[in-house]
Design a protein around this motif. Structure first.
Motif, PDB file in Angstrom:
ATOM      1  N   LEU A 178      17.792  40.057   2.669  1.00  0.00           N
ATOM      2  CA  LEU A 178      17.642  41.112   1.667  1.00  0.00           C
ATOM      3  C   LEU A 178      16.598  42.127   2.115  1.00  0.00           C
ATOM      4  N   PRO A 179      16.686  43.350   1.590  1.00  0.00           N
ATOM      5  CA  PRO A 179      15.653  44.361   1.895  1.00  0.00           C
ATOM      6  C   PRO A 179      14.316  43.931   1.293  1.00  0.00           C
ATOM      7  N   PRO A 180      13.209  44.361   1.873  1.00  0.00           N
ATOM      8  CA  PRO A 180      11.874  43.910   1.435  1.00  0.00           C
ATOM      9  C   PRO A 180      11.514  44.308   0.011  1.00  0.00           C
ATOM     10  N   ASN A 181      12.224  45.312  -0.535  1.00  0.00           N
ATOM     11  CA  ASN A 181      11.867  45.746  -1.891  1.00  0.00           C
ATOM     12  C   ASN A 181      12.218  44.713  -2.958  1.00  0.00           C
ATOM     13  N   MET A 182      12.911  43.640  -2.584  1.00  0.00           N
ATOM     14  CA  MET A 182      13.239  42.586  -3.549  1.00  0.00           C
ATOM     15  C   MET A 182      12.080  41.614  -3.726  1.00  0.00           C
ATOM     16  N   VAL A 213      22.909  45.146  13.159  1.00  0.00           N
ATOM     17  CA  VAL A 213      23.616  46.167  12.359  1.00  0.00           C
ATOM     18  C   VAL A 213      22.807  46.546  11.121  1.00  0.00           C
ATOM     19  N   GLY A 214      22.285  45.547  10.410  1.00  0.00           N
ATOM     20  CA  GLY A 214      21.537  45.808   9.181  1.00  0.00           C
ATOM     21  C   GLY A 214      20.304  46.658   9.421  1.00  0.00           C
ATOM     22  N   GLY A 215      20.171  47.723   8.645  1.00  0.00           N
ATOM     23  CA  GLY A 215      19.006  48.595   8.747  1.00  0.00           C
ATOM     24  C   GLY A 215      19.094  49.652   9.829  1.00  0.00           C
ATOM     25  N   ILE A 216      20.178  49.677  10.605  1.00  0.00           N
ATOM     26  CA  ILE A 216      20.358  50.692  11.653  1.00  0.00           C
ATOM     27  C   ILE A 216      21.275  51.779  11.095  1.00  0.00           C
ATOM     28  N   ALA A 217      20.733  52.956  10.873  1.00  0.00           N
ATOM     29  CA  ALA A 217      21.420  54.023  10.144  1.00  0.00           C
ATOM     30  C   ALA A 217      22.776  54.380  10.746  1.00  0.00           C
ATOM     31  N   GLU A 218      22.822  54.551  12.057  1.00  0.00           N
ATOM     32  CA  GLU A 218      24.064  55.021  12.685  1.00  0.00           C
ATOM     33  C   GLU A 218      25.186  53.988  12.652  1.00  0.00           C
ATOM     34  N   ASN A 222      26.901  55.918   4.524  1.00  0.00           N
ATOM     35  CA  ASN A 222      25.857  56.703   3.857  1.00  0.00           C
ATOM     36  C   ASN A 222      25.040  55.897   2.853  1.00  0.00           C
ATOM     37  N   ASP A 223      25.620  54.814   2.322  1.00  0.00           N
ATOM     38  CA  ASP A 223      24.877  54.009   1.354  1.00  0.00           C
ATOM     39  C   ASP A 223      23.815  53.144   2.029  1.00  0.00           C
ATOM     40  N   GLY A 224      23.866  53.067   3.364  1.00  0.00           N
ATOM     41  CA  GLY A 224      22.878  52.286   4.096  1.00  0.00           C
ATOM     42  C   GLY A 224      23.078  50.787   4.001  1.00  0.00           C
ATOM     43  N   ILE A 225      24.174  50.371   3.398  1.00  0.00           N
ATOM     44  CA  ILE A 225      24.427  48.936   3.189  1.00  0.00           C
ATOM     45  C   ILE A 225      25.668  48.458   3.925  1.00  0.00           C
TER      46      ILE A 225
END
Length: 247
Positions: A178-182, A213-218, A222-225
């Protein structure tokens, strides 16, 4: 009756008996011949029938394929892609086909699926014969802050259902992060949850299905997920490392 008449009568009787005997012999020979032909025909028909059954069985065996079922959420479903063939299960199928292997991939991913949703539909999913089962669920639980005990129980119930269906089914558990904001505690326990499930159930374990793959924008939309086509190719390569040894 004089002697000449007696001799004539005896001759007539002998000729008559001889004719009857010859007719009887002919009749018996004809019956034996017809019986022999019938046995030959029966034997030939039996051989032909056996040959047809054998050929059909061989054709059936050669056409039958083993099923690899991917059971997951939007990552597996290929959310945002033009076709599910571009999602990582489809890319895995391309790898299998290129090696001429007798396996068919079934994509049973549902966008937005939670562990509870997966648990509720696993019953009818298991109506088919499955050789390998990949479980990729829980990310939506984490993003919604669902208690880890609930997610863990649901995933365990899915694993139990698969094992109950057929203990020979090979199960792969795909881990998620999960992303760190959780929150650090929640994300840390969330990560450990998958490792513990894999260890307890003796499953093949992919620590992080979105590795590289996770967290790599390209590599994400667009949702980043949700991964792009290129992102799914990388996921397929990650899955392939754990999947190929099971064939």
């Amino acid at each position: 009756m004089n002697k000449a008449q007696n001799n004539q009568l005896v001759s007539i009787l002998i000729n008559s008996l001889s004719l009857k005997f010859l007719k009887f012999c002919y009749f018996m020979m004809l019956c034996l011949f017809l019986a022999s032909c019938g046995d030959d025909n029966k034997k030939q028909n039996t051989e032909n029938s056996n040959a047809i059954v054998t050929e059909e069985a061989e054709n059936t065996n050669s056409s039958a394929t083993k099923t690899i079922l991917f059971f997951g959420d939007s990552i597996t479903a290929g959310y945002g892609l033009d076709t599910t063939d571009d999602a990582y299960p489809g890319v895995v199928q391309q790898k299998i086909d290129s090696l001429d292997m007798n396996y068919t991939v079934v994509n049973s991913g549902v966008s937005g699926e939670t562990s509870a949703g997966g648990r509720s539909r696993i019953g009818w999913i298991l109506n088919q014969d499955i050789e390998i089962f990949l479980l990729e669920l829980g990310a939506n639980d984490g993003l919604r802050g669902v208690p880890l005990s609930e997610t863990r129980n649901n995933l365990q119930a899915i694993i139990d259902s698969v094992k109950k269906k057929d203990s020979s089914i090979k199960i792969i558990l795909a881990g998620m992060e999960l992303p760190p904001n959780m929150g650090q505690d929640y994300t840390s326990e969330f990560r450990k949850m998958y490792a513990k499930l894999a260890e307890i159930n003796e499953l093949v374990f992919i620590p992080f299905i979105l590795k590289d793959v996770g967290g790599i924008a390209e590599l994400n939309q667009n949702d980043g997920i949700h991964p792009t086509i290129e992102g799914h190719k990388i996921i397929a390569n990650t899955v392939w490392e754990y999947l190929k040894p099971l064939f």
